[in-house]
Structures are given as structure tokens and as C-alpha cells.
Write a protein that holds these residues in place. Structure first.
Motif, short mmCIF file in Angstrom:
data_model
loop_
_atom_site.label_atom_id
_atom_site.label_comp_id
_atom_site.label_asym_id
_atom_site.label_seq_id
_atom_site.Cartn_x
_atom_site.Cartn_y
_atom_site.Cartn_z
N ASP A 125 1.12 -1.41 -0.15
CA ASP A 125 -0.35 -0.19 -0.10
C ASP A 125 0.81 1.29 0.23
O ASP A 125 1.75 1.54 1.19
N VAL A 126 0.85 1.62 -0.98
CA VAL A 126 2.20 3.41 -0.96
C VAL A 126 1.50 4.06 -0.22
O VAL A 126 2.52 4.69 0.10
N SER A 127 1.08 3.89 0.46
CA SER A 127 0.67 5.24 1.26
C SER A 127 0.98 4.96 2.42
O SER A 127 1.38 5.81 3.77
N ASP A 128 1.41 3.67 3.10
CA ASP A 128 2.36 3.31 3.50
C ASP A 128 4.01 3.96 3.69
O ASP A 128 4.95 3.93 4.74
N ALA A 129 4.24 4.27 2.38
CA ALA A 129 5.62 4.49 2.14
C ALA A 129 5.94 5.85 2.96
O ALA A 129 4.87 6.92 2.95
N LEU A 130 7.35 5.96 2.97
CA LEU A 130 7.92 7.13 4.36
C LEU A 130 9.23 7.23 3.77
O LEU A 130 10.09 5.87 4.65
N PHE A 131 10.19 7.54 3.35
CA PHE A 131 11.45 7.67 2.89
C PHE A 131 11.76 9.44 2.85
O PHE A 131 11.59 10.17 2.87
N HIS A 132 13.46 8.74 2.76
CA HIS A 132 13.88 9.98 2.03
C HIS A 132 14.79 9.67 0.05
O HIS A 132 14.74 8.46 -0.08
N VAL A 133 15.02 10.68 -0.09
CA VAL A 133 15.80 10.76 -2.15
C VAL A 133 16.83 11.38 -1.37
O VAL A 133 16.60 13.07 -1.39
N SER A 134 17.98 11.25 -1.82
CA SER A 134 19.69 11.95 -1.89
C SER A 134 19.57 12.08 -3.99
O SER A 134 19.30 10.98 -4.74
N VAL A 135 20.45 13.14 -4.48
CA VAL A 135 20.51 13.73 -5.64
C VAL A 135 21.75 13.70 -5.65
O VAL A 135 22.62 14.78 -5.06
N ASN A 136 23.25 13.03 -6.32
CA ASN A 136 24.67 12.93 -6.08
C ASN A 136 24.91 14.06 -4.83
O ASN A 136 25.53 14.98 -4.36
N GLY A 137 24.81 13.73 -3.57
CA GLY A 137 25.24 13.84 -2.27
C GLY A 137 24.26 14.96 -1.58
O GLY A 137 24.07 15.63 -0.62
N PHE A 138 22.85 15.79 -2.53
CA PHE A 138 21.81 16.96 -1.77
C PHE A 138 20.98 15.91 -1.81
O PHE A 138 20.03 14.76 -2.30
N LEU A 139 20.65 15.84 0.07
CA LEU A 139 19.05 15.65 0.30
C LEU A 139 17.65 16.44 -0.48
O LEU A 139 17.64 17.23 0.48
N VAL A 140 16.90 15.74 -1.24
CA VAL A 140 16.17 16.47 -2.09
C VAL A 140 14.74 16.21 -1.20
O VAL A 140 13.73 17.09 -1.67
N LEU A 141 15.12 14.96 -0.74
CA LEU A 141 13.42 14.89 -0.09
C LEU A 141 13.72 14.48 1.31
O LEU A 141 14.51 13.52 1.38
N SER A 142 13.16 14.98 2.41
CA SER A 142 12.97 14.02 3.76
C SER A 142 11.83 13.40 4.31
O SER A 142 11.06 14.37 4.54
N ASN A 143 10.90 12.61 4.55
CA ASN A 143 10.56 11.66 5.13
C ASN A 143 9.44 12.11 3.90
O ASN A 143 8.57 12.35 4.96
N PHE A 144 9.07 12.21 3.06
CA PHE A 144 8.36 12.18 2.08
C PHE A 144 7.53 11.36 1.32
O PHE A 144 8.07 9.81 1.92
N THR A 145 6.13 10.85 1.83
CA THR A 145 5.59 10.28 2.02
C THR A 145 4.99 9.76 -0.25
O THR A 145 4.92 8.36 -0.08
N GLY A 146 5.68 10.43 -1.18
CA GLY A 146 5.00 10.13 -2.68
C GLY A 146 3.78 9.88 -2.85
O GLY A 146 3.48 9.32 -4.01
N TYR A 147 2.19 10.58 -1.96
CA TYR A 147 1.42 9.90 -1.92
C TYR A 147 0.59 11.08 -2.09
O TYR A 147 1.03 11.86 -1.63
N ASP A 148 -0.43 10.45 -3.41
CA ASP A 148 -1.17 11.84 -3.52
C ASP A 148 -2.57 10.93 -4.24
O ASP A 148 -2.65 10.33 -5.08
N ASN A 149 -3.62 11.02 -3.62
CA ASN A 149 -4.83 10.81 -3.72
C ASN A 149 -5.14 11.19 -5.08
O ASN A 149 -5.83 9.24 -6.07
N GLU A 150 -5.12 11.83 -6.17
CA GLU A 150 -5.39 11.44 -7.19
C GLU A 150 -4.46 12.32 -8.48
O GLU A 150 -4.10 11.57 -9.57
N ASN A 151 -3.47 12.81 -8.43
CA ASN A 151 -2.43 13.15 -9.27
C ASN A 151 -1.38 12.97 -8.98
O ASN A 151 -0.73 12.06 -8.25
N ALA A 152 -0.29 12.45 -10.02
CA ALA A 152 1.27 12.11 -10.19
C ALA A 152 1.71 13.38 -9.55
O ALA A 152 1.15 14.65 -9.69
N ARG A 153 3.01 13.01 -8.62
CA ARG A 153 3.97 14.21 -8.05
C ARG A 153 4.72 13.96 -8.88
O ARG A 153 5.71 12.92 -9.07
#
Length: 481
Positions: A125-153
């Protein structure tokens, strides 16, 4: 009169002219050296945007893209929305820190777009996701869910790369959580997309801000002022520009203008890759219809986060004046006058419909709102255009922690992950050891009791002992014999 269309020489000339026109248009179209389009969680290649952009499945082996990680799972939507792009029908799930590595051939600024969308899966269930994302040593997302009921993010970043690889990492926030991603784009940007110097707005003063290209930038807003939504199909860098209505704070006396004429790009000015025709051929203007010049501005407001600097890029193209030298106006950013008596005719070498942009860096303050305004100056003419704006882009700069999302660095996130695992493992190991020790002690105690009972000397005289005890002893001895 001679029929030129029947003349072979004319036909050849016409063919060559058309051929050169086609070749010229092909050369003008931007073709990135690094162009990675990844359909995550799939082995299928899919086309999107209606312009034949092909996303390659990440399950397919590639010499240029490497996925590193354990416990990665591919999931597919059990009931996909056919109206959605096919890149949102699958996803890659990570239960431990994992990464994608992209081989870089063209060093410099790269556009990185990361796509997220909910999907129906029996596994996760992707609504349970919680994570960080890094790009080349930069933290770009922290404790991100990635979840939206309708729209792509879609999260978009501009990252400077001077190494042979660009690395995108996905780190679950907790052991009980996971990360996921639907699609990834890594595209080498045109060399003129981000200039290294902008104007830093520091109170009432404006000074140079250098080193902009080496900052990590998150695209927060990209707005087509006065015009409709621009989709990736109509942008040479496959960007999306949204209309400006929801950002307007004050628009009294303003109007929208359009042109179907040619946008005249010039060397040293904005290019189609910086901003497309579909943004420059529309605008919102403030003008006077009588002998009185208006005394108010058009103002737009954008929600921002305190503690970060923001790059504000304002796009101008005079598509509204009937002649050169008739437009003068002031430009304000966050309430500060950053450009007095802007003369687009002078800036563009007296060429109408020639685009120009200006970059400003400002601090996001406690108000949580960043404003931009255009309006009449002391040099504005009556019966003329007294202010114009075609487009706005707002990008967040990384903070001192190398983060675009909170006061935490990639190093801290990665350091906390194994420590958390080790702590849990040690606690679990200690618990097991305690249980084993307790079990062993109890076993020894039971064995000790049995041994003492079994091997205690029987009383020679029954009268000296208890019959029940003797029976116990006897039973004990029998059990151990």
C-alpha cells in the motif's frame, strides 16, 4: 509568364530549400547528450507525452544505468487507470537503502525529474511509504510519502554534475517503512539554462550572487503568465508551465495579451530551451487607456519555506507595444525595487517580440509568501503599456546542510539507518541471549533437582523418612535410570 512549378531547376531549388528548412529545424531542436528515461518496476519500454519519448524498463540490463540495492520489488497496478501515462502503472519498491547510478557523458547542469503516483497493489500500500531521496549528495526529499489521492507528483531538480556518475538514492525512513518510485528522468541541460551569477536582493540593495550553477535547485513553480497551461509536448525540455490565475494577488487594470507572430530570439538573450515560444507569446500587462498613468502594480504571490534562498526568474517579451521605445516599468521582488525604469527596447537592441529574462535571489522569510510585481515607473507613457510579464520560475536553493527539505544531511540520514539496524539487531540479539540464558538456567535447575533427587541416598530406615518423599525419590531415580 513562365510556369516556374514545371521548371526542373525551380523544383530542385524548392526541394533544397525545404530540405534546408527541415534540417535547420532539426538542428534547432534540443537533443541532450545524457537522456535517461526510466520506467521503474518494469521490463517494458513505454512512450509518453505524445512525442515518442520512450521510457526504458529498469528491469532491463543496461551498461549506462545501474540499480544497486537489496530487497527491491517491482509492483504493477492491478487496476490501472488507462487515462494515466503508462509510467504510473508500475513502480519499484525499496525496503533498504538503494540507488540508481547513471553514466554521465556531458558534465554540467542536469535536469532530474522523479515521478510518484499511487497504484493498487496487493503487495504494498503506497500510502504507507515514508522515505528520503538524495541526488548526488544533496538531500532532496526527507520523510516523503510520495502519495497523492489523484495526481501524479513530479519532483524536478537542477543538479550540477562534474563526475562520471549521477547517483539517486532511496532510503526508507524506518525499518517498518519503504520507498518507491514510478519513473525517473535524467537529462543534460542546455549550457545557457542556468547562469552562474544572479542578483541577490538584500533589503533595499541588490548585489551579485555568484556560484549559482553549483547549487542544487528544486523547481517549485513554473508559471505561464497570461497564457494557458503548457505541456511537455510543447516544450523543448519537456517542462510543464501552469496558468497564473491562482497566484494573482492584485490585478486591477491588467489584461492578457497574445501574439501569433514569431518570437525573435537573439544571441545573448533567452533561448527556446530557457523558455519556449508558448510562454513568450502570451503575457499579462498593465496599461493606461487615457492620459493618466496607473499608480498600482500587478502582483503575484507564491508560498515558500522560511530558511531557504530562492531563485526568481522573470521572463519578459514585449509583444504588446505598437512601436519600440514606448514601454518603461518597475520590477519588484518581495516588495523591493529590483529594476527601476526597465526599458525592454534598450535591453533587446530595439527589437520587438525579443525575449529576455532576469534572475534574482531572495531569502524566504517568516511570512511564507514570496511576491513579484510589475508596474508603471516615472518614465511610463499614457496610452501605452506600463508593465508586462510573460513568465515566472521560482526555484529553491539548498541550505548549508546540502538539503532541500529540512535541517538534515544525507550523511546523517545514512548514518542513522545502519545505527538503527545495529541497535535493533543488538537488542534482538541481547533478548535472544537472555532468553537462552534463562532457559539454560531453568534447564540446569530442573536437571539439578532431578540429579539431586535421583542420586540422593535412600534412607535406610523408612521411619527416618517420609513415605511420600521416598516415593518421590524412587520416582526420581526411576526417571533418571
Amino acid at each position: 509568364m513562365e510556369n516556374l512549378y514545371g521548371n526542373p531547376s525551380f523544383s530542385l531549388l524548392l526541394f533544397l530549400s525545404l530540405h534546408l528548412l527541415v534540417v535547420s529545424s532539426l538542428y534547432q531542436r534540443f537533443s541532450p547528450v545524457d537522456n535517461y528515461l526510466i520506467n521503474c518496476g518494469s521490463s517494458d519500454e513505454v512512450s509518453v507525452d505524445g512525442n515518442n519519448r520512450k521510457f526504458m524498463g529498469d528491469s532491463v540490463k543496461s551498461d549506462s544505468v545501474l540499480m544497486c540495492g537489496t530487497r527491491t520489488i517491482s509492483i504493477r497496478d492491478s487496476n490501472p487507470d488507462l487515462g494515466l501515462s503508462p509510467i504510473y502503472h508500475t513502480a519499484r519498491v525499496f525496503t533498504k537503502p538503494s540507488k540508481y547510478e547513471f553514466e554521465i557523458r556531458d558534465k554540467g547542469t542536469h535536469a532530474v525529474r522523479i515521478h510518484f503516483h499511487q497504484l493498487n497493489s496487493a503487495k504494498y500500500d503506497v500510502s504507507d511509504a515514508l522515505f528520503h531521496v538524495s541526488v548526488n549528495g544533496f538531500l532532496v526529499l526527507s520523510n516523503f510519502t510520495g502519495y497523492d489521492n489523484e495526481n501524479a507528483r513530479i519532483k524536478e531538480y537542477l543538479i550540477w554534475v562534474d563526475a562520471e556518475k549521477l547517483v539517486i538514492g532511496f532510503i526508507p525512513s524506518k525499518r517498518s517503512k519503504f520507498a518507491f518510485v514510478n519513473a525517473i528522468e535524467v537529462i543534460s541541460a542546455p549550457k545557457d539554462l542556468i547562469a552562474d551569477t544572479a542578483q541577490f536582493v538584500n533589503g533595499d540593495s541588490v548585489e551579485n550572487f555568484d556560484g549559482l550553477t553549483k547549487q542544487a535547485l528544486e523547481v517549485v513553480y513554473r508559471v505561464n503568465v497570461g497564457g494557458p497551461k503548457v505541456t511537455p509536448f510543447n516544450d523543448s525540455l519537456w517542462r510543464t508551465w501552469v496558468p497564473d490565475e491562482e497566484f494573482l494577488k492584485f490585478s486591477e487594470g491588467s489584461s492578457r495579451v497574445y501574439t501569433s507572430g514569431r518570437i525573435r530570439y537573439q544571441m545573448g538573450g533567452a533561448s527556446r530551451e530557457v523558455c519556449p515560444d508558448n510562454v513568450y507569446n502570451s503575457a499579462r500587462v498593465i496599461s493606461s487607456s487615457n492620459a493618466t498613468v496607473p499608480n498600482h502594480n500587478i502582483t503575484w504571490g507564491f508560498d515558500v519555506v522560511e530558511g531557504y534562498k530562492y531563485l526568481v526568474r522573470m521572463h519578459f517579451c514585449d509583444i504588446a507595444s505598437i512601436a519600440i521605445g514606448l514601454i518603461y516599468f518597475n520590477v519588484h521582488v518581495d516588495g523591493h525595487l529590483v529594476y527601476k525604469d526597465m526599458d525592454l527596447s534598450y535591453i533587446t537592441n530595439e527589437v520587438l517580440s525579443s525575449p529576455f529574462y532576469a534572475d534574482f535571489v531572495v531569502d524566504g522569510d517568516s511570512s511564507g509568501v514570496l511576491t513579484v510585481s510589475v508596474g508603471p515607473s516615472s518614465k511610463s507613457f499614457p496610452y501605452a503599456v506600463d508593465g508586462i510579464l510573460n513568465g515566472v520560475e521560482i526555484m529553491k536553493l539548498n541550505n548549508s546542510m546540502g538539503s532541500l527539505d529540512g535541517e538534515v544531511s544525507v550523511e546523517q540520514v545514512l548514518k542513522n539507518w545502519p545505527r538503527g539496524n545495529i541497535g535493533v539487531s543488538v537488542a534482538l540479539f541481547a533478548s535472544v541471549c537472555l532468553l537462552l540464558t534463562a532457559s539454560l538456567l531453568m534447564h540446569r535447575r530442573r536437571v539439578g533437582v532431578k540429579d539431586s533427587v535421583a542420586w540422593s541416598p535412600l534412607p535406610m530406615d523408612i521411619s527416618k523418612g517420609n513415605l511420600k518423599s521416598n516415593n518421590q525419590f524412587s520416582c526420581g531415580k526411576v526417571e533418571c535410570s
